[in-house]
Design a protein around this motif. Structure first.
Motif, PDB file in Angstrom:
ATOM      1  N   VAL A  53      10.593  49.156  29.861  1.00  0.00           N
ATOM      2  CA  VAL A  53       9.895  48.687  28.896  1.00  0.00           C
ATOM      3  C   VAL A  53      10.068  47.234  28.585  1.00  0.00           C
ATOM      4  O   VAL A  53       9.303  46.175  28.525  1.00  0.00           O
ATOM      5  N   ALA A  54      11.463  47.076  28.444  1.00  0.00           N
ATOM      6  CA  ALA A  54      11.812  45.761  27.773  1.00  0.00           C
ATOM      7  C   ALA A  54      11.305  44.267  28.677  1.00  0.00           C
ATOM      8  O   ALA A  54      11.292  44.567  29.771  1.00  0.00           O
ATOM      9  N   ALA A  55      11.020  43.225  27.821  1.00  0.00           N
ATOM     10  CA  ALA A  55      10.814  42.133  28.871  1.00  0.00           C
ATOM     11  C   ALA A  55      11.883  41.402  29.031  1.00  0.00           C
ATOM     12  O   ALA A  55      11.830  40.600  30.241  1.00  0.00           O
ATOM     13  N   GLY A  56      13.092  41.438  28.581  1.00  0.00           N
ATOM     14  CA  GLY A  56      14.484  40.873  29.087  1.00  0.00           C
ATOM     15  C   GLY A  56      14.731  39.370  28.687  1.00  0.00           C
ATOM     16  O   GLY A  56      15.197  38.596  29.498  1.00  0.00           O
ATOM     17  N   MET A  57      14.179  38.991  27.410  1.00  0.00           N
ATOM     18  CA  MET A  57      14.470  37.741  27.043  1.00  0.00           C
ATOM     19  C   MET A  57      15.883  37.705  26.612  1.00  0.00           C
ATOM     20  O   MET A  57      16.303  38.744  25.929  1.00  0.00           O
ATOM     21  N   LEU A  58      16.617  36.561  27.022  1.00  0.00           N
ATOM     22  CA  LEU A  58      18.038  36.369  26.830  1.00  0.00           C
ATOM     23  C   LEU A  58      17.926  35.435  25.635  1.00  0.00           C
ATOM     24  O   LEU A  58      18.429  34.040  25.995  1.00  0.00           O
ATOM     25  N   THR A  59      17.556  35.616  24.453  1.00  0.00           N
ATOM     26  CA  THR A  59      17.206  34.644  23.191  1.00  0.00           C
ATOM     27  C   THR A  59      18.016  34.843  21.953  1.00  0.00           C
ATOM     28  O   THR A  59      17.099  35.195  20.947  1.00  0.00           O
ATOM     29  N   PRO A  60      19.117  34.766  21.927  1.00  0.00           N
ATOM     30  CA  PRO A  60      20.136  34.756  20.678  1.00  0.00           C
ATOM     31  C   PRO A  60      19.391  34.001  19.619  1.00  0.00           C
ATOM     32  O   PRO A  60      19.545  34.249  18.502  1.00  0.00           O
ATOM     33  N   VAL A  61      18.956  32.732  20.210  1.00  0.00           N
ATOM     34  CA  VAL A  61      18.484  31.580  19.278  1.00  0.00           C
ATOM     35  C   VAL A  61      17.347  31.987  18.428  1.00  0.00           C
ATOM     36  O   VAL A  61      17.181  31.900  17.167  1.00  0.00           O
ATOM     37  N   SER A  62      16.406  32.400  19.293  1.00  0.00           N
ATOM     38  CA  SER A  62      15.105  32.867  18.714  1.00  0.00           C
ATOM     39  C   SER A  62      15.162  33.971  17.940  1.00  0.00           C
ATOM     40  O   SER A  62      14.045  34.189  17.058  1.00  0.00           O
ATOM     41  N   GLU A  63      15.963  34.688  18.129  1.00  0.00           N
ATOM     42  CA  GLU A  63      15.810  36.216  17.396  1.00  0.00           C
ATOM     43  C   GLU A  63      16.776  36.080  15.910  1.00  0.00           C
ATOM     44  O   GLU A  63      16.907  36.966  15.411  1.00  0.00           O
ATOM     45  N   LEU A  64      17.369  34.729  15.696  1.00  0.00           N
ATOM     46  CA  LEU A  64      18.257  34.699  14.837  1.00  0.00           C
ATOM     47  C   LEU A  64      17.483  34.780  13.400  1.00  0.00           C
ATOM     48  O   LEU A  64      16.146  34.465  13.185  1.00  0.00           O
ATOM     49  N   ALA A  65      18.035  35.556  12.630  1.00  0.00           N
ATOM     50  CA  ALA A  65      17.607  36.102  11.062  1.00  0.00           C
ATOM     51  C   ALA A  65      18.717  35.531  10.197  1.00  0.00           C
ATOM     52  O   ALA A  65      19.915  35.724  10.421  1.00  0.00           O
ATOM     53  N   TYR A  66      18.203  35.363   8.858  1.00  0.00           N
ATOM     54  CA  TYR A  66      19.152  35.018   7.951  1.00  0.00           C
ATOM     55  C   TYR A  66      20.248  36.110   7.507  1.00  0.00           C
ATOM     56  O   TYR A  66      19.916  37.142   7.894  1.00  0.00           O
ATOM     57  N   GLY A  67      21.651  35.705   7.586  1.00  0.00           N
ATOM     58  CA  GLY A  67      22.513  36.643   7.305  1.00  0.00           C
ATOM     59  C   GLY A  67      23.156  37.385   8.622  1.00  0.00           C
ATOM     60  O   GLY A  67      23.647  38.325   8.335  1.00  0.00           O
ATOM     61  N   GLU A  68      22.528  36.930   9.569  1.00  0.00           N
ATOM     62  CA  GLU A  68      22.982  37.610  10.812  1.00  0.00           C
ATOM     63  C   GLU A  68      23.956  36.604  11.856  1.00  0.00           C
ATOM     64  O   GLU A  68      23.772  36.810  13.034  1.00  0.00           O
ATOM     65  N   GLU A  69      24.824  35.801  11.086  1.00  0.00           N
ATOM     66  CA  GLU A  69      25.610  35.008  11.877  1.00  0.00           C
ATOM     67  C   GLU A  69      26.434  35.614  12.764  1.00  0.00           C
ATOM     68  O   GLU A  69      26.538  35.416  14.212  1.00  0.00           O
ATOM     69  N   PRO A  70      27.093  36.734  12.573  1.00  0.00           N
ATOM     70  CA  PRO A  70      28.024  37.485  13.373  1.00  0.00           C
ATOM     71  C   PRO A  70      27.203  38.072  14.666  1.00  0.00           C
ATOM     72  O   PRO A  70      27.677  37.950  15.908  1.00  0.00           O
ATOM     73  N   LEU A  71      25.908  38.562  14.404  1.00  0.00           N
ATOM     74  CA  LEU A  71      25.143  38.868  15.562  1.00  0.00           C
ATOM     75  C   LEU A  71      24.731  37.731  16.442  1.00  0.00           C
ATOM     76  O   LEU A  71      24.541  37.712  17.613  1.00  0.00           O
ATOM     77  N   LEU A  72      24.538  36.535  15.814  1.00  0.00           N
ATOM     78  CA  LEU A  72      24.175  35.260  16.687  1.00  0.00           C
ATOM     79  C   LEU A  72      25.351  35.195  17.650  1.00  0.00           C
ATOM     80  O   LEU A  72      25.081  34.652  18.769  1.00  0.00           O
ATOM     81  N   ASP A 367      42.064  49.527  27.663  1.00  0.00           N
ATOM     82  CA  ASP A 367      43.316  49.140  26.984  1.00  0.00           C
ATOM     83  C   ASP A 367      43.457  49.393  25.337  1.00  0.00           C
ATOM     84  O   ASP A 367      44.609  49.212  24.980  1.00  0.00           O
ATOM     85  N   GLY A 368      42.400  50.032  24.902  1.00  0.00           N
ATOM     86  CA  GLY A 368      42.620  50.517  23.585  1.00  0.00           C
ATOM     87  C   GLY A 368      42.503  49.296  22.597  1.00  0.00           C
ATOM     88  O   GLY A 368      42.868  49.614  21.361  1.00  0.00           O
ATOM     89  N   THR A 369      42.061  48.016  23.058  1.00  0.00           N
ATOM     90  CA  THR A 369      41.824  46.853  21.816  1.00  0.00           C
ATOM     91  C   THR A 369      40.554  46.618  21.660  1.00  0.00           C
ATOM     92  O   THR A 369      39.635  46.916  22.539  1.00  0.00           O
ATOM     93  N   VAL A 370      40.345  45.941  20.662  1.00  0.00           N
ATOM     94  CA  VAL A 370      39.051  45.639  20.089  1.00  0.00           C
ATOM     95  C   VAL A 370      38.993  44.424  20.269  1.00  0.00           C
ATOM     96  O   VAL A 370      39.577  43.434  19.425  1.00  0.00           O
ATOM     97  N   PRO A 371      38.099  43.557  21.297  1.00  0.00           N
ATOM     98  CA  PRO A 371      37.746  42.078  21.341  1.00  0.00           C
ATOM     99  C   PRO A 371      37.374  41.501  19.967  1.00  0.00           C
ATOM    100  O   PRO A 371      36.528  42.153  19.177  1.00  0.00           O
ATOM    101  N   GLU A 372      37.809  40.374  19.647  1.00  0.00           N
ATOM    102  CA  GLU A 372      37.425  39.483  18.303  1.00  0.00           C
ATOM    103  C   GLU A 372      35.846  39.429  18.204  1.00  0.00           C
ATOM    104  O   GLU A 372      35.600  39.772  17.140  1.00  0.00           O
ATOM    105  N   VAL A 373      35.166  39.137  19.255  1.00  0.00           N
ATOM    106  CA  VAL A 373      33.691  39.154  19.231  1.00  0.00           C
ATOM    107  C   VAL A 373      33.005  40.483  18.626  1.00  0.00           C
ATOM    108  O   VAL A 373      31.928  40.425  18.141  1.00  0.00           O
ATOM    109  N   ALA A 374      33.691  41.521  19.229  1.00  0.00           N
ATOM    110  CA  ALA A 374      33.152  42.534  18.991  1.00  0.00           C
ATOM    111  C   ALA A 374      33.531  43.346  17.440  1.00  0.00           C
ATOM    112  O   ALA A 374      33.047  44.624  17.113  1.00  0.00           O
ATOM    113  N   ALA A 375      34.564  43.129  16.917  1.00  0.00           N
ATOM    114  CA  ALA A 375      35.102  43.390  15.652  1.00  0.00           C
ATOM    115  C   ALA A 375      34.036  43.707  14.435  1.00  0.00           C
ATOM    116  O   ALA A 375      34.300  44.636  13.890  1.00  0.00           O
ATOM    117  N   PRO A 376      33.132  42.904  14.148  1.00  0.00           N
ATOM    118  CA  PRO A 376      32.273  43.148  13.234  1.00  0.00           C
ATOM    119  C   PRO A 376      31.227  44.290  13.584  1.00  0.00           C
ATOM    120  O   PRO A 376      30.679  44.734  12.431  1.00  0.00           O
TER     121      PRO A 376
END
Length: 391
Positions: A53-72, A367-376
């Motif tokens: 069903v998804a539209a498939g937008m690749l838009t992290p900037v437009s989806e940004l909300a306050y307090g969601e910097e790690p998700l950005l 590998d059993g390791t957690v990438p930095e970007v996924a740690a939060p």
């Protein structure tokens, strides 16, 4: 042989068993299999569910909300991987994905909507996110079909879109070519032995064993029997209704998001003339009913921004269920139950986050390791609960 009587010396049949063949499950299966592990994916409707069903937008900037910097940061990391991810996938599968990186235009219908976008622009700029403020005339220069009443907008030049139906179709072929086994059954229950997840029992009673189990079942992630309480954060279904229209002549050049009296709407064009219009956001449980009200709301707001939309051919209307976690961010990594990993709760961003999720989960599983970007986004960010087996 029953679960309790299984010979513990017998090795598991597969290295990794993935529950869920949506975009997250399939992308992860492909990446893990490419690393040399044997993989089985279980799903009664592969490439169905929310990704269809998804539209498939690749838009992290437009989806940004306050307090969601790690998700950005996670979203930008995934968006920036898309070109190489798609190039590798299309070569592996021999199928196109409809990937485009031609920017996202956000437009405002009235002065209040424009004030909101202006606040958003200042917030984005404070985080170093490139975005360009446009007048109404500049917006119409980019998209001539926009209504004269559009007051202004923002252009996120690095955003884009992909066709989720083509994307998951390509992932299915790539998985098959990589040796992934696909079982078109419903996973009914998690098998837990000696306090470790060792496989699943299917709805026909058959059992599958693996060294590691990954739960990537989207909105249905809490429905698996045998999950110990507290191991999987509550993932709720969030309904979205989408309309698909078809243009016989050029109508819209790029993905466009609009604010109409505070109500958000997006229109995403495909190369074949399809225009995807969405999406409502409704907390209605597992209801996928398409409603007259939802359809009216989408077409009403679309017409305010692009009056010519009423001349387009009606092609399809559908509803899907997004998986929302308690904080609306993805849940990625090893759970409190040994052997069980989670990749769920992507909410509105499943398609966007597929490349970075697949890479991160492959690193964790192999590998059993957690990438930095996924740690939060690991499961342990939620309040821990006492693990008790659930019937």
């Amino acid at each position: 042989m029953s679960a309790t009587a299984r010979d513990p010396r017998r090795p598991p049949a597969w290295d990794v068993l993935i529950i869920g063949a949506g975009v997250i499950g399939l992308a992860t299966a492909w990446r893990v299999a490419s690393r040399g592990l044997s993989v089985t994916v279980v799903d009664p409707d592969p490439a169905g569910g929310a990704c269809r069903v998804a539209a498939g937008m690749l838009t992290p900037v437009s989806e940004l909300a306050y307090g969601e910097e790690p998700l950005l940061r996670l979203g930008i990391a995934s968006r920036d991987r898309y070109a190489s991810f798609v190039a590798e996938l299309e070569e592996a599968a021999g199928h196109e994905t409809g990937y485009r990186r031609d920017g996202l235009l956000q437009v405002a219908f009235d002065s209040d909507d424009l004030a909101f976008l202006d606040d958003l622009r200042r917030f984005q700029e404070s985080l170093g996110v490139p975005v360009e403020a446009l007048t109404g005339r500049e917006c119409r220069r980019l998209e001539p079909m926009l209504a004269p009443s559009v007051r202004g907008g923002l252009l996120a030049p690095e955003d884009g879109s992909v066709d989720p139906r083509r994307l998951t179709g390509a992932l299915l072929v790539a998985c098959q070519n990589a040796g992934v086994r696909l079982v078109e059954r419903r996973a009914d229950a998690l098998i837990v032995e000696r306090d470790t997840a060792t496989g699943v029992r299917l709805d026909d009673g058959a059992e599958l064993r693996a060294g590691k189990v990954l739960l990537a079942a989207g909105a249905w992630s809490n429905d698996l029997k045998g999950l110990p309480d507290g191991v999987v954060p509550e993932v709720r279904p969030v309904k979205g209704q989408v309309v698909r229209l078809r243009a016989r002549a050029p109508f819209l050049g790029r993905a466009t998001r609009g604010l109409v009296r505070g109500s958000s709407i997006y229109l995403v064009p495909r190369a074949d003339g399809e225009i995807v219009v969405g999406a409502t956001q409704e907390e209605m449980g597992f209801d996928t009913t398409v409603t007259a009200g939802g359809l009216w709301q989408l077409l009403r707001d679309a017409r305010e921004l692009l009056p010519g939309v009423t001349e387009l051919e009606f092609a399809e209307v559908s509803a899907g269920l997004r998986p929302g976690s308690p904080d609306n961010a993805p849940v990625l990594g090893a759970s409190a139950l040994p052997g069980l990993f989670l990749a769920t709760g992507h909410f509105r961003n499943g398609v966007l986050l597929a490349p970075v999720t697949a890479d991160a989960m492959a690193e964790m599983l192999v590998d059993g390791t957690v990438p930095e970007v996924a740690a939060p986004f690991t499961p342990d960010r939620f309040e821990p609960f006492e693990v008790e087996a659930r019937a």
